[in-house]
Design a protein around this motif. Structure first.
Motif, PDB file in Angstrom:
ATOM      1  N   GLU A   8       0.828  -1.200   0.000  1.00 40.33           N
ATOM      2  CA  GLU A   8       0.000   0.000   0.000  1.00 40.33           C
ATOM      3  C   GLU A   8       0.867   1.257   0.000  1.00 40.33           C
ATOM      4  O   GLU A   8       2.071   1.203   0.262  1.00 40.33           O
ATOM      5  N   SER A   9       0.251   2.394  -0.290  1.00 47.26           N
ATOM      6  CA  SER A   9       0.969   3.673  -0.310  1.00 47.26           C
ATOM      7  C   SER A   9       1.618   3.932   1.047  1.00 47.26           C
ATOM      8  O   SER A   9       1.052   3.618   2.102  1.00 47.26           O
ATOM      9  N   GLY A  10       2.820   4.505   1.018  1.00 44.60           N
ATOM     10  CA  GLY A  10       3.521   4.846   2.239  1.00 44.60           C
ATOM     11  C   GLY A  10       4.347   3.726   2.824  1.00 44.60           C
ATOM     12  O   GLY A  10       5.063   3.923   3.811  1.00 44.60           O
ATOM     13  N   PHE A  11       4.276   2.523   2.226  1.00 41.94           N
ATOM     14  CA  PHE A  11       5.029   1.390   2.747  1.00 41.94           C
ATOM     15  C   PHE A  11       6.527   1.613   2.551  1.00 41.94           C
ATOM     16  O   PHE A  11       6.963   2.188   1.565  1.00 41.94           O
ATOM     17  N   MET A  12       7.345   1.131   3.487  1.00 46.25           N
ATOM     18  CA  MET A  12       8.795   1.253   3.380  1.00 46.25           C
ATOM     19  C   MET A  12       9.442   0.137   4.194  1.00 46.25           C
ATOM     20  O   MET A  12       8.850  -0.390   5.139  1.00 46.25           O
TER      21      MET A  12
END
Length: 246
Positions: free
Chosen positions: A139-143
């Motif tokens: 998902e968006s923002g994953f790191m």
């Protein structure tokens, strides 16, 4: 312990996968361990029109079908960005590699709707010179941390090597049984792969435009295809030609 486990998975991917299903299961394990949700191992081609492309993924099937129906493999910003670097990169950094346009924004927005908002893509260049890649996404923002990022880079390369080994493409055919082109046919196909037309090819090779067209037509017949794009794809996959920007 974590690094030992991922190395074990690498070995499983490379040495014990005997089918595409084996490879998908092993890649799913690696993907989950790295913390990602999805993976995609693919050639950068029109998947619906290309001969035996590699495409192994656990992306949602509606997204895969929509992606293939619109031939996004040829315009995907992730694919284009991967042609600009040999190193793995985060999607959020793509603007440093390519100029993004409105269509790119649309593709990425539609992916986010499916839960595919951030990814780490590892470019490879196997299979006779065709561009390809292994991507892990979430998902968006994953790191992930730098250690896992390095492991993801290694995993991507090894996973695609395994896919290439298992791939039922034309390179599975013994070299001596593959279609053989004449030197002039090869020269013409090589220049077709660079995007040149018959007139331009003729000027470079010192041939009449009609002669170039004849060589390409005969090369298509040897491969049993009608389109030049298919001819180039088969010649690349067979290792008969290669494409370089240099």
């Amino acid at each position: 312990m974590g690094i030992e486990r991922i190395v074990t998975q690498f070995k499983r991917v490379v040495e014990t996968s005997r089918t595409a299903a084996d490879l998908i299961n092993a890649t799913a394990d690696v993907t989950q361990w790295l913390g990602f949700r999805f993976f995609a191992i693919t050639h950068h081609v029109d998947l619906a029109a290309s001969p035996n492309p590699i495409c192994l993924t656990n992306y949602p099937s509606p997204w895969v079908n929509y992606y293939q129906r619109n031939a996004y493999g040829l315009v995907d910003p992730v694919h284009r960005a991967s042609h600009m670097t040999p190193a793995g990169f985060w999607w959020s950094n793509m603007a440093e590699l390519i100029r993004l346009n409105d269509r790119d924004d649309t593709i990425m927005r539609l992916g986010r709707i499916q839960g595919i908002g951030e990814g780490f893509t590892i470019p490879t260049n196997l299979a006779g010179g065709l561009h390809c890649s292994c991507t892990f996404s979430a998902e968006s923002g994953f790191m992930i941390d730098s250690v896992k990022q390095g492991l993801a880079q290694l995993a991507g390369l090894m996973i695609f090597a395994a896919a290439h080994r298992l791939w039922p493409g034309r390179n599975a055919m013994p070299a001596e049984l593959r279609p053989k082109l004449t030197p002039q046919q090869l020269a013409c196909v090589q220049l077709v792969a660079r995007g040149l037309n018959d007139r331009q090819i003729g000027e470079i090779l010192g041939l009449a435009e009609e002669t170039v067209a004849s060589h390409i037509k005969n090369a298509c017949e040897r491969y049993g295809v009608k389109k030049r794009t298919s001819l180039v794809a088969f010649a690349l996959l067979d290792g008969a030609i290669m494409v370089s920007k240099l």
